[in-house]
Design a protein around this motif. Sequence first.
Motif, short mmCIF file in Angstrom:
data_model
loop_
_atom_site.label_atom_id
_atom_site.label_comp_id
_atom_site.label_asym_id
_atom_site.label_seq_id
_atom_site.Cartn_x
_atom_site.Cartn_y
_atom_site.Cartn_z
N ASP A 173 -27.76 -7.57 17.50
CA ASP A 173 -26.62 -6.65 17.36
C ASP A 173 -25.30 -7.21 17.87
N ASP B 279 -22.94 -8.73 16.50
CA ASP B 279 -21.79 -8.49 15.63
C ASP B 279 -21.24 -7.08 15.79
N ILE B 280 -22.13 -6.08 15.83
CA ILE B 280 -21.62 -4.70 15.94
C ILE B 280 -21.28 -4.36 17.39
N LYS C 182 -19.55 -6.13 19.28
CA LYS C 182 -18.14 -6.51 19.43
C LYS C 182 -17.21 -5.39 18.97
N ALA D 166 -21.40 -10.07 23.07
CA ALA D 166 -20.21 -9.52 22.41
C ALA D 166 -18.95 -10.23 22.88
N SER E 135 -19.05 -13.32 23.92
CA SER E 135 -19.31 -14.75 23.66
C SER E 135 -19.34 -15.60 24.94
N ARG F 41 -25.71 -17.39 21.58
CA ARG F 41 -26.80 -16.58 21.03
C ARG F 41 -28.13 -17.32 21.06
#
Length: 267
Positions: A44, A46-47, A49, A60, A62, A66
């Motif tokens: 998750d 991406d969302i 963030k 989120a 970074s 990952r």
Amino acid sequence: MLVTTIPAMLLADRGRVDLLLILNTLVGGILAAGGANTLNCVADADIDKVMKRTSARPLARSVVPRSHALIFGLALSVASLFWLWWTTNLLSAHLAAATIAFYVLVYTLLLKRRTTQNVVWGGAAGCMPVMIGWSAVTGTIGWQALAMFAIIFFWTPPHTWALAMRYRDDYEAAGVPMLPVVATEEQVTRQMVFYTGATVLVSFVLIPAAGLVYAGVAILAGAWFAQRVWKLYRETCAGKEVVPLKVFLQSNEYLALLFCGLAIDAV
């Protein structure tokens, strides 16, 4: 959710408290929860963030690669499997592995971004600690464990939807079809009333396996929780400005009271 493991174990071993077994099971559960949550963050990122509520998470922002998080999550998950196998039994280890797989693969990757029923069926992962706790003591899955599973299963939607009502804009921005995003507040709270009623009724199923202490707590705490959700529903029907986060917090308090009552009764 992990704390529900302890009352389940006490009920399974009624009248006896094996502190070492409880500790070992909790350590395995912590490893499993950490692994599942880490892998969830990987999926998750991406969302996370996009949503204000989750924007401070390490992936989120970074601050953690990952690939590192993925290795860490898998390592925790494997560690939980072997720890529970070593300190409890193979059934508990398998249940923990199934929980992680269901949470990550079914809820996070399959359901969460595709259906409003995501937390209804995905919430089954949160019900598994009671099964793991029961099996750690008995090596089996009894009807009492299934009843505790059902309590948490029906409890999860009103608990989660109350939070989703508070952060509706976050979920909408992230494209996650939580029920409060695609339905009116009245429709959401009506569903919350249904699931809350089911939670309270199912909690009574455990009374024959427990006793008077649990029975009293189940009735009083259930009435208290149901009244609060019903009030939220009536307020939305009347068009009033509501504070759903109060229901979210009270749902936590209700579950804590219920399982504390069960633990005290079992001991």
